[in-house]
Design an enzyme around this catalytic site. Structure first.
Site, short mmCIF file in Angstrom:
data_model
loop_
_atom_site.label_atom_id
_atom_site.label_comp_id
_atom_site.label_asym_id
_atom_site.label_seq_id
_atom_site.Cartn_x
_atom_site.Cartn_y
_atom_site.Cartn_z
CG ASP A 196 1.15 -16.63 11.90
OD1 ASP A 196 0.36 -15.93 11.24
OD2 ASP A 196 0.83 -17.71 12.42
CG HIS B 12 -3.41 7.49 -0.54
ND1 HIS B 12 -2.75 6.47 0.11
CD2 HIS B 12 -4.07 6.92 -1.56
CE1 HIS B 12 -3.00 5.33 -0.52
NE2 HIS B 12 -3.81 5.59 -1.54
CE LYS C 41 -6.11 -1.46 6.00
NZ LYS C 41 -5.29 -0.62 5.10
CD GLU D 273 -2.85 1.08 2.45
OE1 GLU D 273 -3.08 -0.01 3.01
OE2 GLU D 273 -3.34 2.16 2.85
C1 MEV Z 1 -5.63 3.23 5.36
O1 MEV Z 1 -4.94 2.06 4.97
C2 MEV Z 1 -5.53 3.45 6.85
C3 MEV Z 1 -6.37 4.58 7.42
O2 MEV Z 1 -7.72 4.43 7.02
C4 MEV Z 1 -6.23 4.54 8.91
C5 MEV Z 1 -7.15 5.48 9.66
O3 MEV Z 1 -8.19 5.87 9.13
O4 MEV Z 1 -6.80 5.80 10.83
C6 MEV Z 1 -5.91 5.92 6.87
#
Ligand code: MEV
Length: 424
Positions: free
Chosen positions: A268, A366, A252, A78
């Site tokens: 792992d 991004h 995430k 990513e």
């Molecule tokens: C994207 O891979 C991760 C984010 O969505 C994390 C977040 O929103 O804190 C940018």
């Protein structure tokens, strides 16, 4: 096409590749590649191996953990993860960490018990004997690890009382799944004798609640862009505390960095994920893994705590040369140190994501970083990629059709220059 692929596992790697070609009518030159992993290692790691998938490894910079400068290899597909992680570390005042010993839980489930009260009495009375029996003469035991305790918990199942046995094993520098599963299987027959029941399951628990790691740091209000941004940041954090929908994405983002380090070091990452998310909901509803507050000086203090099992020995870490190199690059030698750096990576990653979200938004940065990706997809060569990305950013047109047009213009220009007669 016959998906049974009878006898496939008995074939050599090249025979499997040939079989796939003849079954599908396609060749798979990119998939049938082993890179630095090598065919032999790949074939020894998994079943039916035919190839490998490459993931780029980038270096997260600016990490200072307990006063030591570190370069952190991240394997991730990513865009912007490595940059965000580095930025979170760069703006921080350095990380401090701590971790628990590498104690994992092995579970044995005892069912079909006639007298559960007596069974629990027998089991508790035999605890020392069971701990002794659990010893397997492994390297881990020679290093001071191995089984440390055995606990018994009644479970009220539909058919009566079951007993959940927890075997606590210090796995030192290993993630521990093999060690723990071996111990569980070793003591299960004696557990059956003592309880009069049947040992139904014997397996590690990936919720490694005794193996927690913590990391902390602060960021000055100036590095965030002022006191107002600190307040906005804390609102972003409160949102994650109030909404599980936000908490999931928040976590995430943390795992973006942690998984990437796990993958780079041959760990792992599914176990890392499972434990992190289970810990996020352990004893309460699903919550963010990080906590932040404003210091008396108005700066931002952040902390992460999670249950985390990673190893520096055993498993795929040893076979995978790239994983060995990643550990060498990190310059760390113990599983606890690796877990601590991983927690710092998660905290830095989370800081950057939330900071971007409460300020300019995530897409702008991004897309800037994604521009190279788009240039590549549009057909830019390695030499053209940076220039195409730069032009897309400067014209605020980060999309494939603009990239294609830019490539065509650059090539036309280049041709024009090359065709110019010398001296004119
Ligand atoms: C994207 O891979 C991760 C984010 O969505 C994390 C977040 O929103 O804190 C940018």
């Amino acid at each position: 096409m016959d998906s049974r692929l009878s006898g496939f596992y008995r074939l050599s790697v090249s025979e499997r590749q040939k079989a796939l070609k003849s079954q599908t009518g396609h060749s798979f030159p990119s998939l049938f590649e082993f890179g630095s992993l090598g065919e032999k290692a790949a074939d020894s790691m998994i079943e039916n191996a035919v190839g490998s998938v490459s993931v780029p490894v980038g270096i997260a910079t600016h990490f200072v953990v307990n006063g030591k400068s570190l370069l952190v290899p991240l394997a991730v597909e990513e865009t912007s993860v490595v940059a965000a992680c580095s930025r979170g570390a760069k703006l921080s005042n350095g990380f401090t960490t701590e971790s628990d010993p590498s104690v994992m839980i092995g579970q044995v489930l005892l069912v079909n018990i006639v007298d559960s009260r007596q069974a629990l009495l027998n089991l508790n009375a035999a605890r020392s004997e069971l701990i002794e029996l659990a010893r397997t003469n492994s390297i881990i035991e020679k290093l001071g690890g191995g089984t440390k305790d055995i606990q018994f918990h009644p479970l009220h199942a539909r058919e009566g009382v079951w007993i959940e046995v927890h075997v606590l094993v210090d796995c030192i520098d290993a993630m521990g799944a093999n060690t723990v599963n071996t111990v569980c299987e070793r003591i299960a027959p004696r557990l059956e004798e003592l309880s009069g029941g049947v040992a139904r399951m014997r397996i590690i628990s990936n919720l490694c609640i005794h193996r927690k790691v913590r990391a902390r740091t602060t960021w000055s209000k100036e590095s965030l862009g002022g006191a107002g941004v600190v307040d906005a940041f804390l609102q972003g954090i409160e949102f994650a505390q109030l909404s599980p929908f936000r908490a999931t994405t928040h976590n995430k983002g943390i795992m973006n960095g942690m998984d990437a380090l796990a993958l780079a070091t041959g760990n792992d990452w599914r176990a890392v994920e499972a434990s992190a998310h289970a810990f996020a909901a352990f004893g309460h509803s699903y919550a963010p893994l990080t906590r932040f507050h404003k210091t008396p000086e108005g700066n931002l203090a952040g902390e992460i705590e999670l249950a985390l099992a990673v190893g520096t020995v055993g498993g795929a870490t040893k076979i995978n040369g790239a994983a060995q190199d990643s550990l060498k690059l990190l310059g760390i030698s113990s599983a606890r140190e690796l877990a601590e750096v991983m927690a710092c990576v998660g905290l830095a990653q989370n800081f950057s994501a939330v900071h971007a979200l409460v300020s300019e938004g995530i897409q702008k940065g991004h897309m800037r970083l994604h521009a190279k990706n788009i240039a590549f997809n549009a057909g830019a060569s390695a030499e053209e990629m940076d220039e195409v990305a730069r032009l897309m950013i400067s014209k605020d047109s980060i999309n494939e059709s603009f990239a294609r047009q830019t490539i065509a213009e650059l090539r036309a220009l280049d041709k024009g220059i090359k065709n110019k007669p010398v001296g004119k």
